[in-house]
Design a protein around this motif. Structure first.
Motif, PDB file in Angstrom:
ATOM      1  N   SER A   1       2.779   1.597  -3.876  1.00 25.53           N
ATOM      2  CA  SER A   1       1.890   2.418  -4.705  1.00 25.53           C
ATOM      3  C   SER A   1       1.391   1.611  -5.895  1.00 25.53           C
ATOM      4  CB  SER A   1       2.622   3.664  -5.210  1.00 25.53           C
ATOM      5  OG  SER A   1       3.090   4.430  -4.115  1.00 25.53           O
ATOM      6  N   ASP A   2       0.182   1.957  -6.353  1.00 27.26           N
ATOM      7  CA  ASP A   2      -0.385   1.242  -7.495  1.00 27.26           C
ATOM      8  C   ASP A   2       0.133   1.819  -8.806  1.00 27.26           C
ATOM      9  OD1 ASP A   2      -1.765   3.584  -7.984  1.00 27.26           O
ATOM     10  OD2 ASP A   2      -3.710   2.817  -7.326  1.00 27.26           O
ATOM     11  N   HIS A   3      -0.407   1.343  -9.941  1.00 19.54           N
ATOM     12  CA  HIS A   3       0.073   1.752 -11.258  1.00 19.54           C
ATOM     13  C   HIS A   3      -0.187   3.221 -11.552  1.00 19.54           C
ATOM     14  CE1 HIS A   3      -4.158   0.756 -11.663  1.00 19.54           C
ATOM     15  NE2 HIS A   3      -4.196   1.424 -12.793  1.00 19.54           N
TER      16      HIS A   3
ATOM     17  N   GLU B   1      -0.981   5.898  -6.751  1.00 15.18           N
ATOM     18  CA  GLU B   1      -1.764   6.097  -5.529  1.00 15.18           C
ATOM     19  C   GLU B   1      -1.276   5.155  -4.437  1.00 15.18           C
ATOM     20  OE1 GLU B   1      -6.418   5.960  -3.965  1.00 15.18           O
ATOM     21  OE2 GLU B   1      -5.937   5.805  -6.103  1.00 15.18           O
TER      22      GLU B   1
ATOM     23  N   VAL C   1      -1.113   2.603  -1.563  1.00 18.47           N
ATOM     24  CA  VAL C   1      -1.958   1.506  -1.087  1.00 18.47           C
ATOM     25  C   VAL C   1      -1.481   0.964   0.258  1.00 18.47           C
ATOM     26  CG1 VAL C   1      -2.692   0.793  -3.386  1.00 18.47           C
ATOM     27  CG2 VAL C   1      -0.644  -0.226  -2.391  1.00 18.47           C
TER      28      VAL C   1
ATOM     29  N   ALA D   1       1.816  -4.351  -4.098  1.00 14.03           N
ATOM     30  CA  ALA D   1       0.952  -3.252  -4.525  1.00 14.03           C
ATOM     31  C   ALA D   1       0.108  -3.657  -5.729  1.00 14.03           C
ATOM     32  CB  ALA D   1       1.789  -2.026  -4.862  1.00 14.03           C
TER      33      ALA D   1
ATOM     34  N   THR E   1      -3.849  -3.823  -5.624  1.00 16.40           N
ATOM     35  CA  THR E   1      -4.604  -3.048  -6.615  1.00 16.40           C
ATOM     36  C   THR E   1      -5.551  -3.953  -7.396  1.00 16.40           C
ATOM     37  OG1 THR E   1      -2.761  -1.507  -6.836  1.00 16.40           O
ATOM     38  CG2 THR E   1      -4.395  -1.499  -8.597  1.00 16.40           C
ATOM     39  N   HIS E   2      -5.044  -5.134  -7.751  1.00 15.34           N
ATOM     40  CA  HIS E   2      -5.869  -6.104  -8.473  1.00 15.34           C
ATOM     41  C   HIS E   2      -7.092  -6.483  -7.650  1.00 15.34           C
ATOM     42  CE1 HIS E   2      -6.850  -9.453 -11.104  1.00 15.34           C
ATOM     43  NE2 HIS E   2      -6.816 -10.277 -10.067  1.00 15.34           N
TER      44      HIS E   2
ATOM     45  N   ARG F   1      -8.393  -4.755  -5.217  1.00 14.73           N
ATOM     46  CA  ARG F   1      -9.247  -3.584  -5.052  1.00 14.73           C
ATOM     47  C   ARG F   1     -10.090  -3.341  -6.304  1.00 14.73           C
ATOM     48  NH1 ARG F   1      -6.278   1.969  -3.820  1.00 14.73           N
ATOM     49  NH2 ARG F   1      -5.681   1.662  -5.996  1.00 14.73           N
TER      50      ARG F   1
END
Length: 546
Positions: free
Chosen positions: A149-151, A154, A156, A191, A195-196, A198
């Motif tokens: 999960s991201d920060h 959510e 991922v 993650a 996220t980075h 994305r």
């Protein structure tokens, strides 16, 4: 249960550290995900592993990469093989959370699930796994499922490992708590990296959308400019790729990375963004007298007034002549001659109102003579037939723009540079202002706005200069001119290569690689594409290597 010794823990920490470095430097999401799964398998000595990604609508988990050593299976990622396994639904038909599938359960609750023996577990539905085992004569046993999960919490992805093996005996064992903690640490790092990536992708998407928004604004303001903003980057990239593939001549060392290509493409899209500040009646000035409307209609009205005045004067003379038939006939003949001359002058002014390649001096003088005619306006006052502004416009030698209007048009490139240089471009896009702002410079330093010479310009800016000129020459939708034939456009471009306007080395590649022909068949009207004899193109020698 096998416990890790200090050496094994150190090795895992090394793997985790090495992966962290790779996560920070990799820009390829697929290779990044595959690396995560491979390290996770190696770290826990797992026989197989799967990495799931959530679908766009967040309704299911899709198999992204699947690896199994015993079955010699590698699907997704660098394998080139599609993943054949079906998706895992996150919700059932009633919209309720699917908690029977272990991957979906981990995804919903953000919790790791560590199962020692799936055949003895009765919490989750492993019917699909049992069927898989029967079909492939495989035995699934230990499972470790870890959500990513991201920060913001959510989802991922979901990482799932199967059948951890004892490093000494090779027997299948349960995943230890130490295994789980290491994989959770790895998943957390993964993650963050995903996220980075994305976020970067979303920012780049946002930037491109903003660029398109600017072009939509220009397009709505002037549909002619919109087409130009679309085709110049396309032609720029075609020529740049040809230069990239050239291995001989003065441009053999020119190379582009994917990041370079993105930077140049973006510069192409923005090369005329300054036109958003140029008045539309100047950008789209189709005739010499056009402002908000074409003032030729006002001049036509004045001719009608002169024709009417001539007729009225003739009628008055006829009344004075009485029954003198010979005098009346002479008056009629004189009127017909006078009106024919006026209609001829009117037709000439209409012709002069259309911009051309070069207005003859005698035609300019004829306009000045017509301007001296006198006519009576609606207020009853006698005045010059053409005012100073109309005279200035109608005697324009080239095209439809006066000198102040041409400066206003040319100012668009200064505005482009000003707008682009005001933006905080990231390092990989720092050259966008230079590339976009140089397409009106000349190799001999006579261009604008900065008067740069060839040596002061990048190859990319020189490429864009050729693309800009060629598209403008061939464009069939300009209000002030027709699209030129392909042969004439190449002849003009060839002369430009000889007189210091464009880079002759790039022009050579443009012709030699038939970039002009590829672009023409794709974007030009077929009626404009005539036969080309390359040996007759000025500045090009077919027998000469690039």
């Amino acid at each position: 249960m096998q416990e890790l010794n200090q050496t094994q823990i150190a090795e895992r920490l090394d793997q985790l550290t090495e992966l962290s470095v790779q996560l920070g430097s990799s820009h390829d999401t697929d290779s990044l995900l595959e690396r995560i799964l491979i390290v996770a398998k190696s770290m826990t000595n797992a026989d197989g592993g799967t990495l799931y990604r959530p679908s766009e609508d967040k309704r299911q988990l899709n198999f992204h990469i699947l690896i199994n050593d015993t079955l010699n299976t590698h699907q997704g990622g660098s394998s080139g093989q599609p993943v054949t396994a079906g998706s895992v639904p996150l919700f059932n038909d009633n919209g309720e959370k699917n908690l029977s599938a272990v991957a979906a359960y981990a995804a919903h609750f953000g919790l790791s699930v560590n199962i020692e023996d799936v055949y003895k577990a009765d919490v989750f539905n492993f019917s699909g796994m049992v069927k898989f085992d029967q079909m492939r004569n495989y035995h699934s046993q230990s499972f470790l499922t870890v959500p990513m999960s991201d920060h913001e919490g959510e989802l991922v992805g979901v990482l799932q490992l199967i059948n951890s093996k004892d490093t000494e005996t090779g027997q299948i064992r349960a995943f230890t708590q130490t295994d789980q903690r290491f994989i959770e640490a790895l998943a957390a790092q993964a993650a963050v990296a995903l996220t980075h990536q994305r976020l970067i992708a979303q920012l780049e998407e946002l930037l491109e959308s903003l660029v398109n928004l600017i072009n939509i604004g220009i397009d709505e303001k002037s549909p002619y400019t919109g087409r130009h903003c679309q085709f110049v980057p396309e032609l720029t990239m075609m020529l740049a790729e040809a230069v990239h593939n050239t291995d001989t001549g003065p441009l053999a060392d020119f190379q582009m990375t994917d990041a370079d290509r993105k930077e140049l493409w973006l510069a192409g899209l923005l090369h005329d963004c300054g036109k958003i500040t140029t008045p539309v009646h100047v950008v789209d000035k189709a005739t010499k007298l056009e402002t908000i409307f074409d003032r030729i209609a006002l001049v036509d009205t004045r001719f009608e007034v002169l024709l009417r005045d001539a007729e009225i004067a003739a009628l008055k003379r006829k009344l004075e002549a009485g029954a003198d038939h010979s005098a009346i006939a002479a008056i009629d003949a004189e009127l017909a001659q006078q009106q024919a001359a006026l209609r001829d002058e009117r037709d000439f002014i209409r012709y002069a109102n259309v911009g051309g390649e070069g207005m003859k001096p005698e035609d300019q003088e004829r306009v000045r003579q017509i301007a001296q005619y006198r006519w009576t306006g609606p207020d009853g006052a006698e005045q010059a037939f053409l005012d100073n502004d109309e005279l200035t416009n109608l005697t324009i030698k080239f095209g439809t723009l006066t000198e102040p209007e041409r400066k206003e048009i040319n100012n668009h490139i200064s505005m482009t540079i000003k707008m682009l240089e005001a933006l905080p471009w990231p390092k990989h896009l720092k050259n966008v202002p230079e590339y976009a702002g140089g397409h009106h410079e000349r190799m001999d330093g006579k261009g604008y706005p900065r008067g740069l010479t060839k040596d002061q310009m990048s190859v990319q800016a020189r490429v864009m200069a050729i693309a800009d000129i060629f598209e403008a020459l061939t464009a069939k939708d300009r209000p002030y001119k027709k699209g030129k034939m392909l042969s004439e456009s190449l002849r003009i471009l060839g002369h430009f290569s000889l007189n210091g306007h464009i880079d002759p080395d790039l022009f050579d590649i443009f012709i030699r690689n038939k970039i002009y022909l590829e672009f023409a068949h794709k974007n030009m009207d077929e009626k404009q594409i005539d036969a080309i004899d390359e040996s007759q193109i000025p500045g090009y020698r077919a027998d000469q290597n690039t």
